[in-house]
Design an enzyme around this catalytic site. Structure first.
Site, short mmCIF file in Angstrom:
data_model
loop_
_atom_site.label_atom_id
_atom_site.label_comp_id
_atom_site.label_asym_id
_atom_site.label_seq_id
_atom_site.Cartn_x
_atom_site.Cartn_y
_atom_site.Cartn_z
N LYS A 1 0.84 -1.20 0.00
CA LYS A 1 0.00 0.00 0.00
C LYS A 1 0.87 1.25 0.00
O LYS A 1 0.45 2.30 -0.50
CB LYS A 1 -0.98 -0.03 1.17
N GLU B 1 9.04 4.48 3.18
CA GLU B 1 9.10 3.02 3.05
C GLU B 1 8.71 2.55 1.65
O GLU B 1 9.28 1.60 1.11
CB GLU B 1 8.21 2.35 4.10
#
Length: 342
Positions: A204, A292
Site C-alpha cells: 500500500k 518506506e
C-alpha cells in the site's frame, strides 16, 4: 552465580515493552497503557538515546516524534534494554530495514515466551522476505506476530478511533495479543494470514506513492480511484503467489490502509508521490523522513518479475523512482496496456 536466561525468566503478562520511541512506537505505547482497563498495566518505551528520556521526564512529551502531544502518566521511557526483560509483550516499532539489527541488539532482554510483534510495514531490502521471517530468524523462533493497518501515529496518540489488524502464527495467539493491546479508542482485529497482512502493509505504500504521483501531476480523482482499485488487484496476485489469502487485501491491512495513505496528506508516501508528480527529485525521503514505499517498490517489482506476476503499477513506480522513465511515460504506458477483463 547462574545468570538468568530468557527461557527461564518470569514474565509479566501485564507489561508491554515498545522498542522504538519514534512517532508510531510512542503512539503504540500510549494506547497500550490505556488497554484492558488494568490498573496494574506497565508500559515501557525503549529509546535509543538517554537525552530523549531526559526530555520526556522533563516535559511529559516526546516532541521529537510527536510534537505538542502530552503522553499519559504511567508511561515509562528508558534507554536501557535490561528494563524490558520481564515484558510479556514486545512491540518492535522501528523502521523495516532496522528490524533485524534491533532485534539482535535486544535479544538478551526478550523473554523466550514473550509475544513479539513486528510493527513496521515493509520487506527486507536484499531478499524481499517478510519482516516476521527476518525477525524470527534473528530471534530463533517462528511465532513472530505483526501489527498493520490504517493508523497515523498522531491520531492514535491523541486517542482518535483507530482499527488495525494483528496477525499471528495461529488465531489463539492473535486473539491473545489483540485483547491485550486493544483499548477504548484502539481496536485490533485478529488474523492468521501474516503473509497477506504484511504484503498489504508494504505494497500500500507503493500504491500511495502512485496516488501522490497522480495528484502531483494533476491527473484527477478518477485516476486516483482507478489506481486504488487496480492496485488492489496487483496486491492480491502477489499475496496469493506467496502463499497468503487474496481476501486479506480487501481488509484493514490492504484496502483500509491504502485508502488512508493514498488520500491523506499526513502520509509521507503520498507527499513523496506528489513531489514526484510535480517533477521533484526521486530520493528515498520526504521532508527528511524515510519513505518506506520508495524501498518497497523496487523490492516488490523484482519479486513480481521473478515469480512471473503482472504488477504494472508497482513496476512503473519503481521505474519512476529509479529515474528510468518519466512520470508522463509511466502514465502513458499504463493507459495504453491491452484491454482485458477486470
Amino acid at each position: 552465580m547462574r545468570m538468568e536466561s530468557p527461557s527461564d525468566r518470569l514474565l509479566d503478562v501485564h507489561c508491554v515493552a515498545v522498542i522504538g520511541a519514534g512517532a508510531f512506537g510512542t503512539a503504540l505505547a500510549t494506547v497500550a497503557l490505556q488497554a484492558g482497563g488494568l490498573a496494574s498495566r506497565r508500559v515501557l518505551l525503549l529509546a535509543r538515546r538517554e537525552s530523549l528520556v531526559e526530555d520526556f521526564k522533563a516535559t511529559g512529551r516526546n516532541d521529537e516524534a510527536l510534537p505538542g502531544i502530552s503522553l499519559p502518566e504511567g508511561l515509562v521511557m528508558t534507554a536501557d534494554p535490561a528494563d524490558i526483560e520481564h515484558a510479556g509483550t514486545v512491540l518492535l516499532a522501528v523502521p523495516s530495514q532496522a528490524q533485524s539489527e534491533v532485534a539482535r541488539a535486544v535479544l538478551p532482554s526478550i523473554g523466550r515466551s514473550a509475544d513479539v510483534v513486528v510493527c513496521a510495514k515493509g520487506l527486507e531490502r536484499e531478499s524481499g522476505r517478510l519482516l516476521t521471517d527476518v525477525v524470527g530468524e534473528t530471534l530463533g523462533r517462528q511465532d513472530i506476530a505483526v501489527l498493520s493497518g490504517p493508523g497515523f501515529a498522531a491520531d492514535i496518540a491523541r486517542g482518535l478511533p483507530t482499527a488495525m489488524t494483528l496477525a499471528a502464527a495461529d488465531m489463539d495467539q492473535a486473539h491473545r495479543i489483540a485483547i491485550r493491546l486493544s483499548g477504548p479508542s484502539f481496536r485490533l482485529y485478529a488474523a492468521e494470514d501474516r503473509i497477506g497482512v504484511q504484503l498489504g502493509g508494504a505494497l500500500k505504500n507503493v500504491l500511495a506513492i502512485a496516488c501522490g504521483l497522480i495528484e502531483g501531476a494533476g491527473l484527477g480523482e478518477s485516476a486516483r480511484a482507478a489506481m486504488i482499485s487496480r492496485g488492489l488487484a496487483e496486491m492480491s496476485r502477489l499475496v496469493t503467489a506467496r502463499g497468503g489469502t487474496a481476501d486479506t487485501v480487501r481488509g484493514l491491512s490492504g484496502l483500509g490502509d491504502l485508502v488512508l495513505t493514498g488520500t491523506s496528506h499526513q502520509s509521507r508516501n503520498l507527499r513523496y508521490g506528489i513531489a514526484l508528480g510535480r517533477g521533484g527529485a526521486a530520493r528515498n525521503t520526504a521532508s527528511g523522513e524515510l519513505v518506506e514505499g520508495a524501498l518497497a517498490a523496487a523490492i516488490a517489482a523484482r519479486d513480481a518479475e521473478a515469480r512471473g506476476i503482472d504488477m504494472p503499477i508497482t513496476k512503473a513506480i519503481a521505474a519512476v523512482i529509479d529515474g528510468r522513465v518519466s512520470v508522463h511515460a509511466a502514465v502513458e504506458a499504463l493507459m495504453s496496456r491491452p484491454i482485458t477483463q477486470e
